[in-house]
Design an enzyme around this catalytic site. Structure first.
Site, PDB file in Angstrom:
ATOM      1  N   GLN A  85      -9.135   5.839  15.836  1.00  0.00           N
ATOM      2  CA  GLN A  85      -8.202   5.476  16.452  1.00  0.00           C
ATOM      3  C   GLN A  85      -7.036   6.590  17.117  1.00  0.00           C
ATOM      4  O   GLN A  85      -6.690   6.669  18.001  1.00  0.00           O
ATOM      5  CB  GLN A  85      -7.645   4.292  16.142  1.00  0.00           C
ATOM      6  CG  GLN A  85      -8.548   3.050  15.855  1.00  0.00           C
ATOM      7  CD  GLN A  85      -7.936   2.054  15.175  1.00  0.00           C
ATOM      8  OE1 GLN A  85      -7.256   2.160  14.383  1.00  0.00           O
ATOM      9  NE2 GLN A  85      -8.692   0.707  15.297  1.00  0.00           N
ATOM     10  N   CYS A 135      -5.019  -2.871  16.902  1.00  0.00           N
ATOM     11  CA  CYS A 135      -4.586  -4.212  16.678  1.00  0.00           C
ATOM     12  C   CYS A 135      -3.426  -4.442  15.599  1.00  0.00           C
ATOM     13  O   CYS A 135      -2.847  -5.338  15.562  1.00  0.00           O
ATOM     14  CB  CYS A 135      -5.765  -4.922  16.177  1.00  0.00           C
ATOM     15  SG  CYS A 135      -6.652  -4.230  14.636  1.00  0.00           S
ATOM     16  N   GLN A 168     -11.160   3.880   9.495  1.00  0.00           N
ATOM     17  CA  GLN A 168     -11.330   3.310  11.329  1.00  0.00           C
ATOM     18  C   GLN A 168      -9.927   4.107  11.909  1.00  0.00           C
ATOM     19  O   GLN A 168     -10.339   4.327  12.980  1.00  0.00           O
ATOM     20  CB  GLN A 168     -11.192   1.875  11.407  1.00  0.00           C
ATOM     21  CG  GLN A 168     -12.741   1.276  11.048  1.00  0.00           C
ATOM     22  CD  GLN A 168     -12.818   0.962   9.536  1.00  0.00           C
ATOM     23  OE1 GLN A 168     -11.686   1.140   8.659  1.00  0.00           O
ATOM     24  NE2 GLN A 168     -13.922   1.069   9.150  1.00  0.00           N
ATOM     25  N   ARG A 195      -1.104  -1.842  15.283  1.00  0.00           N
ATOM     26  CA  ARG A 195       0.079  -0.998  15.621  1.00  0.00           C
ATOM     27  C   ARG A 195       0.144  -0.565  17.078  1.00  0.00           C
ATOM     28  O   ARG A 195      -0.974  -0.364  17.694  1.00  0.00           O
ATOM     29  CB  ARG A 195       0.048   0.395  14.740  1.00  0.00           C
ATOM     30  CG  ARG A 195      -0.819   1.342  14.964  1.00  0.00           C
ATOM     31  CD  ARG A 195      -0.726   2.586  14.070  1.00  0.00           C
ATOM     32  NE  ARG A 195      -0.971   2.279  12.350  1.00  0.00           N
ATOM     33  CZ  ARG A 195      -0.353   2.044  11.514  1.00  0.00           C
ATOM     34  NH1 ARG A 195       1.048   2.624  11.799  1.00  0.00           N
ATOM     35  NH2 ARG A 195      -0.640   1.612  10.397  1.00  0.00           N
ATOM     36  N   GLY A 251      -8.172 -12.800  14.643  1.00  0.00           N
ATOM     37  CA  GLY A 251      -6.970 -11.621  14.449  1.00  0.00           C
ATOM     38  C   GLY A 251      -7.515 -10.306  13.417  1.00  0.00           C
ATOM     39  O   GLY A 251      -8.814 -10.595  13.202  1.00  0.00           O
TER      40      GLY A 251
END
Length: 449
Positions: free
Chosen positions: A118, A50, A114, A52, A189
């Site tokens: 990813q 979300c 986090q 990059r 967002g």
């Protein structure tokens, strides 16, 4: 082949632009194959979150515009819309960038853990798609090592330091019975997602998510055991809110003073904590004039976040040093690998010369030629073939006066510099002697005439 990191992130692009280039996780394998085939890449990996979208890629050329063109075509986005937000990192900068990203040094929340998960997902997807080679494989392993060392050796992740965390901390100062309270989150967002995460960690009783796109609201609400609704439902459900946090991209206020006033009356004037994280603001500032409404903006939280950031600058500095150390280690591996490829190529060529020359010598012997002469021919020919390319290179360097290149060649070929200089002096002496002899001969010839 040059290495590139091409993409955008939360610093370079707003959510609307980031969303347009985000990749669907299920379709990422096909996207990797498409990127590889259309750009001619040797290796490619795509990191899409979300915050990059980044493409790590090795190309057979030095033109990143090929990748940018593929990206916008594949995502069906107008290049003019996204071009100002894209960045291109090359070679060492690309290596350093992936390591910083993996360690959380390039995140919206400094040191957030986090992102490492990813990055690992991006690595596994690229590997499963057959798009990783030795260079990217090794780079990702170094990036993982950086992240682990930063977590182990620094305090970078000791305390959350985000606007979202500060917001929840402030809300807890007003309500000490969080499990009995309801939070309404407006937007869906990254910031609201972080708020939802921190509210859950602090034990909030219920979470309601309101968003213009209800499907996005549902995804966020389901992830935090909450309930989703549209913005049209917000005025009706607002009286349930003890805590309201809003962060949308709206150019006009989402909540006016009248809506908030009616909600407070319906709540029988129980206090309502409201935090407007949007710019432009989502909540009319006049709503904060009511006695039972505690309205804050993002500017009211900057002090808390900045203080926490200052307390972790030493950790961030230590983390950057770890990144630089791993960049050096990776570059050493790359150089050794490149040298290994050159050595293998050089040996292969030498062996090819040897086979060809040996075959020629065998044919000469089969014709009954003198073995001693064949051996002489063999050694002379093989030596000449092996030294031909280095000789041409040395002559070219000498012709241009490139002493550094000559010195490197002498070191590589293990030739003693002093021996070369003595040989050169000997050549000069011989030439001087020859010149002197010629002069004497000229004089003798002149005297005898």
């Amino acid at each position: 082949m040059p290495l590139f990191a091409i993409g955008l992130n939360h610093d370079s692009a707003p959510v609307a632009v980031r969303e347009s280039l985000a990749f669907n996780a299920e379709a990422l394998g096909d996207a990797l194959q498409s990127a590889r085939s259309e750009t001619g890449a040797d290796e490619v990996a795509i990191l899409s979150t979300c915050n990059r979208t980044e493409i790590y890629i090795r190309l057979p050329h030095t033109d990143p515009e090929v990748v940018i063109g593929w990206l916008t075509r594949h995502q069906r986005v107008d290049l003019r819309k996204v071009r100002p937000h894209l960045y291109v990192r090359r070679s060492t900068e690309a290596m350093r960038h992936l390591m910083r990203v993996s360690a959380g040094l390039d995140s919206l929340v400094l040191g957030e853990p986090q992102i490492l998960g990813q990055v690992k997902d991006a690595y596994h997807k690229a590997a499963n798609a057959g798009c990783l080679g030795a260079v990217l494989e090794r780079l990702f392993q170094h990036a993982f090592a950086v992240a682990k060392q930063v977590r182990t050796d620094t305090d970078i992740g000791s305390n959350p330091i985000s606007v979202a965390f500060a917001a929840v901390t402030m809300a807890k100062q007003i309500f000490d019975d969080f499990p009995k309270r309801t939070a309404v989150l407006v937007g869906a967002g990254e910031t609201i997602e972080l708020v939802a995460r921190h509210l859950g960690q602090q034990g909030i009783g219920q979470v309601l998510v309101a968003n213009r796109n209800v499907e996005r609201a549902k995804r966020l609400a389901e992830a935090h055991d909450g309930e989703a609704m549209s913005l049209n439902d917000l005025p009706r459900r607002l009286p349930e809110a003890d805590v309201v946090v809003s962060s949308t991209g709206s150019s006009l206020p989402i909540l006016g003073k009248g809506t908030v006033e009616r909600a407070v009356r319906a709540r029988r004037h129980k206090p309502m904590f409201m935090l407007d994280l949007a710019v432009p603001r989502d909540i009319e500032p006049e709503a904060g004039e009511m006695d039972d409404v505690y309205l804050y903006t993002v500017d009211d939280l900057r002090g808390v976040v900045a203080e926490n950031m200052r307390s972790r600058q030493d950790a961030a500095t230590q983390a950057e040093a770890i990144v630089e150390q791993q960049v050096r280690h990776y570059l050493e591996w790359r150089r050794a690998r490149d040298a290994g490829e050159a050595i293998r190529s050089f040996r292969s060529r030498a062996e090819s010369y040897a086979r060809a020359t040996r075959a020629q010598a065998a044919r000469q012997l089969s014709r009954g030629e003198d073995p001693f002469e064949v051996i002489e021919w063999l050694t002379h020919t093989l030596t000449r073939r092996l030294v031909h390319a280095p000789t041409v290179g040395l002559r070219a360097a000498a012709a241009t006066g490139d002493r550094t290149r000559i010195q490197h060649a002498l070191e590589t070929l293990a030739i003693d510099q002093q021996l070369v200089e003595r040989s050169s002096e000997g050549d000069d002496s011989q030439q001087a002697g020859a010149d002197g002899g010629a002069a004497r001969g000229d004089r003798r010839a002149a005297g005898g005439s």
